[in-house]
Motif scaffolding. Sequence first.
Motif, PDB file in Angstrom:
ATOM      1  N   MET A 214     -88.432 -33.806 -62.726  1.00 54.52           N
ATOM      2  CA  MET A 214     -87.265 -33.626 -64.256  1.00 54.52           C
ATOM      3  C   MET A 214     -87.849 -34.792 -65.207  1.00 54.52           C
ATOM      4  N   ASN A 215     -88.058 -34.136 -66.663  1.00 55.62           N
ATOM      5  CA  ASN A 215     -88.231 -35.706 -67.383  1.00 55.62           C
ATOM      6  C   ASN A 215     -86.416 -36.728 -67.740  1.00 55.62           C
ATOM      7  N   GLU A 216     -86.927 -37.307 -68.605  1.00 57.33           N
ATOM      8  CA  GLU A 216     -85.429 -38.110 -68.867  1.00 57.33           C
ATOM      9  C   GLU A 216     -84.711 -37.464 -69.931  1.00 57.33           C
ATOM     10  N   LEU A 217     -85.121 -36.717 -70.477  1.00 60.03           N
ATOM     11  CA  LEU A 217     -84.969 -36.131 -71.755  1.00 60.03           C
ATOM     12  C   LEU A 217     -83.190 -34.902 -71.012  1.00 60.03           C
ATOM     13  N   ASP A 218     -83.974 -34.368 -69.858  1.00 58.56           N
ATOM     14  CA  ASP A 218     -83.336 -33.053 -68.985  1.00 58.56           C
ATOM     15  C   ASP A 218     -82.637 -33.840 -68.224  1.00 58.56           C
ATOM     16  N   GLU A 219     -82.604 -35.593 -68.118  1.00 55.62           N
ATOM     17  CA  GLU A 219     -81.446 -36.228 -67.407  1.00 55.62           C
ATOM     18  C   GLU A 219     -80.576 -36.378 -68.688  1.00 55.62           C
ATOM     19  N   LEU A 220     -80.663 -36.709 -69.895  1.00 50.96           N
ATOM     20  CA  LEU A 220     -79.369 -37.020 -70.326  1.00 50.96           C
ATOM     21  C   LEU A 220     -79.086 -35.607 -70.928  1.00 50.96           C
ATOM     22  N   ARG A 221     -79.453 -34.250 -70.477  1.00 49.21           N
ATOM     23  CA  ARG A 221     -78.515 -33.365 -71.606  1.00 49.21           C
ATOM     24  C   ARG A 221     -77.722 -33.009 -70.232  1.00 49.21           C
ATOM     25  N   ASP A 222     -78.538 -33.022 -68.895  1.00 51.44           N
ATOM     26  CA  ASP A 222     -77.441 -32.949 -67.692  1.00 51.44           C
ATOM     27  C   ASP A 222     -76.361 -33.917 -67.301  1.00 51.44           C
TER      28      ASP A 222
ATOM     29  N   VAL B  82     -84.412 -44.353 -76.769  1.00 51.41           N
ATOM     30  CA  VAL B  82     -85.074 -45.274 -77.173  1.00 51.41           C
ATOM     31  C   VAL B  82     -85.236 -46.753 -75.935  1.00 51.41           C
ATOM     32  N   ARG B  83     -84.012 -46.568 -75.477  1.00 48.74           N
ATOM     33  CA  ARG B  83     -84.136 -47.962 -73.938  1.00 48.74           C
ATOM     34  C   ARG B  83     -84.964 -47.066 -72.981  1.00 48.74           C
ATOM     35  N   LEU B  84     -84.612 -45.830 -73.162  1.00 54.45           N
ATOM     36  CA  LEU B  84     -85.316 -45.202 -71.933  1.00 54.45           C
ATOM     37  C   LEU B  84     -86.729 -45.509 -72.230  1.00 54.45           C
ATOM     38  N   PHE B  85     -88.126 -44.931 -73.559  1.00 56.81           N
ATOM     39  CA  PHE B  85     -88.825 -45.830 -73.934  1.00 56.81           C
ATOM     40  C   PHE B  85     -89.378 -46.866 -74.036  1.00 56.81           C
ATOM     41  N   ALA B  86     -88.723 -47.811 -74.091  1.00 50.69           N
ATOM     42  CA  ALA B  86     -88.878 -49.183 -74.444  1.00 50.69           C
ATOM     43  C   ALA B  86     -88.698 -49.694 -72.548  1.00 50.69           C
ATOM     44  N   ALA B  87     -88.376 -48.852 -71.460  1.00 53.04           N
ATOM     45  CA  ALA B  87     -88.769 -49.147 -69.969  1.00 53.04           C
ATOM     46  C   ALA B  87     -89.911 -48.480 -69.577  1.00 53.04           C
ATOM     47  N   MET B  88     -90.149 -47.508 -70.104  1.00 54.45           N
ATOM     48  CA  MET B  88     -91.460 -46.640 -69.792  1.00 54.45           C
ATOM     49  C   MET B  88     -92.600 -47.614 -70.296  1.00 54.45           C
ATOM     50  N   ASN B  89     -92.411 -48.173 -71.498  1.00 51.12           N
ATOM     51  CA  ASN B  89     -93.416 -49.181 -71.949  1.00 51.12           C
ATOM     52  C   ASN B  89     -93.629 -50.148 -71.251  1.00 51.12           C
TER      53      ASN B  89
ATOM     54  N   ASP C  26     -99.115 -35.038 -70.454  1.00 57.64           N
ATOM     55  CA  ASP C  26     -99.241 -36.426 -70.633  1.00 57.64           C
ATOM     56  C   ASP C  26     -99.280 -37.094 -70.348  1.00 57.64           C
ATOM     57  N   PRO C  27    -100.670 -38.285 -69.790  1.00 62.58           N
ATOM     58  CA  PRO C  27    -101.110 -38.999 -68.882  1.00 62.58           C
ATOM     59  C   PRO C  27    -100.373 -40.272 -68.777  1.00 62.58           C
ATOM     60  N   THR C  28     -98.977 -40.617 -69.536  1.00 63.16           N
ATOM     61  CA  THR C  28     -98.574 -41.787 -69.594  1.00 63.16           C
ATOM     62  C   THR C  28     -97.052 -41.395 -68.224  1.00 63.16           C
ATOM     63  N   LEU C  29     -96.582 -40.239 -68.123  1.00 65.22           N
ATOM     64  CA  LEU C  29     -95.650 -39.617 -67.070  1.00 65.22           C
ATOM     65  C   LEU C  29     -96.802 -39.733 -65.332  1.00 65.22           C
ATOM     66  N   PRO C  30     -95.423 -39.581 -64.698  1.00 64.06           N
ATOM     67  CA  PRO C  30     -96.131 -39.093 -63.467  1.00 64.06           C
ATOM     68  C   PRO C  30     -97.121 -37.796 -63.155  1.00 64.06           C
ATOM     69  N   GLU C  31     -97.175 -37.610 -61.994  1.00 64.33           N
ATOM     70  CA  GLU C  31     -97.790 -36.412 -62.052  1.00 64.33           C
ATOM     71  C   GLU C  31     -97.349 -35.723 -62.015  1.00 64.33           C
ATOM     72  N   GLY C  32     -96.925 -34.057 -61.299  1.00 62.11           N
ATOM     73  CA  GLY C  32     -95.696 -33.171 -61.967  1.00 62.11           C
ATOM     74  C   GLY C  32     -94.553 -33.401 -62.157  1.00 62.11           C
ATOM     75  N   SER C  33     -94.345 -34.292 -63.094  1.00 61.57           N
ATOM     76  CA  SER C  33     -93.683 -34.235 -64.380  1.00 61.57           C
ATOM     77  C   SER C  33     -94.081 -33.439 -65.641  1.00 61.57           C
TER      78      SER C  33
END
Length: 334
Positions: free
Chosen positions: A1-9, A27-34, A274-281
């Motif tokens: 489940m990606n971060e957008l789904d988590e926000l929505r639910d 924005v905070r999630l992107f900063a944490a990912m980076n 997306d190569p920046t996301l964990p495999e399977g997400s």
Amino acid sequence: MNELDELRDWEAGAPPLDDGTRHRARVRLFAAMNEQDAPPRPPWHRRPVLRIALAGAVAAAVTGTVLVAVDSGGQGDPRANPPASSAPSMRDVSARAVLNGAAAYAREHERTVAPRDDQFIYTKEIIKETEKGTGEVKRHVDENWRSVDGSQRSWIMEIGKGWWSEPLKENEGMWPPRDWGTLKKLPRDPEKLILSLLHKTGPDDRNDSLDEITDQEWSDIHFSLAGLLKLVPVMPEGLRPAAYEALGMIPGVKAVPDQKDAKGRTGVAITYDDPTLPEGSSGYGGFFIFDPETYRFLGFRDMRASGEGKAMKQYVQLSYLESWAITDRAKQRP
């Protein structure tokens, strides 16, 4: 489940998150990912399940209001000439060929009507949602009235639930933009459009060529392009074709054949690894589904998850835009 789904639910017994809160969390999630200090991007103004397509347009004047309705499912749509002499096989077509074909179709059939900043963009979206575990199917009709420049309250719906979204605060922006002045400033050349999206400040902000773009920057560019194509039903002439062509230039974008849309039509889908996301997400963007011969846009396919652990449910969402319009007031019917 990606971060957008988590926000929505995430509800926690409270009303749905307003757009501003979603923007700041994104924005905070992107900063944490980076995991690095980076200048904050303009807030993302979106509803996670809103998907928008543009076909033909019919204009009418009603008591001084310009109303533009689009039916994306009508019969007898004129067909653009494919970029090749014959339609490519669904098994060997490339993502770039599909998106270049979509750009050619958009150039031939796009209709441009400029909204004023004080108006609203109305959209009516049909969503067919299937729970993967039980096969239960539900149909949702979402109607939205979004303030063009964000200065007025917007009415937002998400899978059948609606709420008022408050106006943007001072020094708060949104992506993708809907005001005509900002949209007109976006480049119509696909490479320049890509470079302009790196930091939303201009094509020469940091990179001089596409070769210098990092994986994380490509991920952010895909996020921006997918949002532009999903959430803005009417654009200045040439911008939608350029966005399609730019999407086809992103490494990791691929074509997936034999995908059904919400009306049961078989098409070829475009998605992004997306190569920046964990495999399977999976990241934002889902599947853009196109007619395999004309490359006319048909609709979206996405995944949604709710709950946690054993209580988690997953849904396949197929959707399309039934109509859109420009109105003078929120909840004004076309």
